[in-house]
Design a protein around this motif. Structure first.
Motif, short mmCIF file in Angstrom:
data_model
loop_
_atom_site.label_atom_id
_atom_site.label_comp_id
_atom_site.label_asym_id
_atom_site.label_seq_id
_atom_site.Cartn_x
_atom_site.Cartn_y
_atom_site.Cartn_z
N LEU A 17 30.57 36.64 41.49
CA LEU A 17 30.42 37.76 42.25
C LEU A 17 31.73 38.04 42.92
N ALA A 18 32.52 39.12 42.44
CA ALA A 18 33.55 39.54 43.14
C ALA A 18 33.30 40.36 44.58
N TRP A 19 34.46 40.21 45.37
CA TRP A 19 34.22 40.57 46.78
C TRP A 19 33.75 42.02 46.89
N PRO A 20 34.16 42.96 46.18
CA PRO A 20 33.54 44.30 46.40
C PRO A 20 31.96 44.16 46.11
N TRP A 21 31.53 43.61 45.19
CA TRP A 21 30.28 43.62 44.79
C TRP A 21 29.45 42.82 46.13
N PHE A 22 30.23 41.79 46.76
CA PHE A 22 29.69 41.14 47.98
C PHE A 22 29.46 42.27 48.97
N VAL A 145 26.90 32.62 51.20
CA VAL A 145 27.24 33.59 49.80
C VAL A 145 28.83 34.03 49.92
N GLY A 146 29.04 34.56 51.34
CA GLY A 146 30.35 35.10 51.63
C GLY A 146 31.61 34.04 51.48
N VAL A 147 31.24 32.89 52.14
CA VAL A 147 32.29 31.44 51.80
C VAL A 147 32.46 31.44 50.37
N GLN A 148 31.28 31.42 49.67
CA GLN A 148 31.76 30.84 48.18
C GLN A 148 32.18 32.19 47.46
N VAL A 149 31.96 33.45 47.91
CA VAL A 149 32.68 34.64 47.32
C VAL A 149 34.17 34.53 47.34
N PHE A 150 34.63 34.30 48.61
CA PHE A 150 36.03 34.23 48.86
C PHE A 150 36.86 33.07 48.37
N GLU A 151 36.05 31.76 48.47
CA GLU A 151 36.50 30.90 47.75
C GLU A 151 36.77 30.81 46.24
N ARG A 152 35.84 31.40 45.63
CA ARG A 152 35.80 31.55 44.08
C ARG A 152 36.84 32.54 43.98
N ALA A 153 37.46 33.29 44.73
CA ALA A 153 38.33 34.31 44.46
C ALA A 153 39.82 33.58 44.69
#
Length: 266
Positions: A17-22, A145-153
């Motif tokens: 899940l890319a951050w813009p989609w988050f 979700v948010g922490v995972q999105v930015f960590e996976r980025a």
């Protein structure tokens, strides 16, 4: 240094899940709360209280936030991120544990017991449920979700903390529909609280700790706002004081949050 998060990056499961989609997900999440509140909510403009009655608390907050929890859980399920969301592997130095300890202690002490004793049992029970719902829903969305999105980025833990906290604060601007410009100040304050909850996640290693701290924190604050006549307490001032103290301490010691690097082998 990522302090070990790079080593587990490849082992992460589920969809991406890319951050813009988050951000889109967050907008939908906020829209559910605000939209349902507007659709089924009780008009409280005649009262100085945010939740003057049990019905207003249930329809303006409890139901909308309950539905948002279902949405957040559905997002995590669709992404297949439950294992990573529930357990967070990013240790901190021992002194940081005082963040959740102090927040829990002040939240419990700061609860407006006198004011709540004058309210109906149903209102108090719904207030406790609201605190639980807020803690579960917001932590699942932002520290989950948010922490995972930015960590996976591939961001560093510092940027993960910053960006997830900023999004957490900005989503509260949606309260401007009901509170006006005051919501902008609230968004700034909430961003700092989001950073504290992020540190709770790192201290505990499980999302249940920030859920608990967040739920108690909001319950203590909202305990001043329920009933026909809202009543601020000294406990609320204690909460504000702790928030200021934590901001100062973390600004001063921000470089001492990450675990010390292991000594080089000779």
């Amino acid at each position: 240094m990522r302090n070990g998060t790079d080593s587990i990056q490849a082992g992460r499961s589920g969809r991406s899940l890319a951050w813009p989609w988050f951000l889109v997900v967050v907008i939908v999440y906020a829209g559910i709360i605000q939209g349902l509140g507007a659709l089924i909510g009780v008009d409280t403009s005649h009262s100085d209280s945010q939740f003057p009655t049990t019905a207003s608390l249930v329809r303006n907050a409890l139901i909308p936030i309950g539905v948002s929890i279902v949405f957040a859980a559905a997002v995590v399920t669709w992404l297949g991120w439950w294992r990573e969301v529930l357990h967070h592997r990013a240790p901190v130095r021992p002194w940081v544990r005082w963040v959740p300890i102090s927040m829990i202690a002040v939240a419990v002490i700061g609860l407006n017991y006198g004011h709540l004793s004058d309210q109906s049992i149903s209102l108090v029970v719904c207030l406790l449920l609201l605190g639980l719902f807020v803690g579960v829903g917001e932590e699942l969305m932002f520290r989950g979700v948010g922490v995972q999105v930015f960590e996976r980025a591939g961001l560093t833990e510092g940027k993960v903390a910053l960006y997830s906290s900023l999004v957490f604060g900005l989503v509260h601007v949606s309260n401007a529909f009901g509170e006006g410009a005051q919501a902008l100040v609230q968004a700034l304050v909430v961003s700092t609280s989001g950073y504290f909850f992020y540190l709770c996640l790192r201290v505990g290693g499980v999302i249940l700790l920030p859920m608990l701290v967040h739920g108690l924190w909001d319950t203590s604050l909202i305990s001043n706002l329920v009933g026909d006549e809202p009543q601020a307490s000294l406990g609320m001032m204690l909460i504000i004081l702790l928030q200021v103290v934590l901001i100062v301490v973390l600004l001063v010691r921000r470089r001492a949050i990450e675990p010390a690097a292991p000594a080089a082998q000779g």
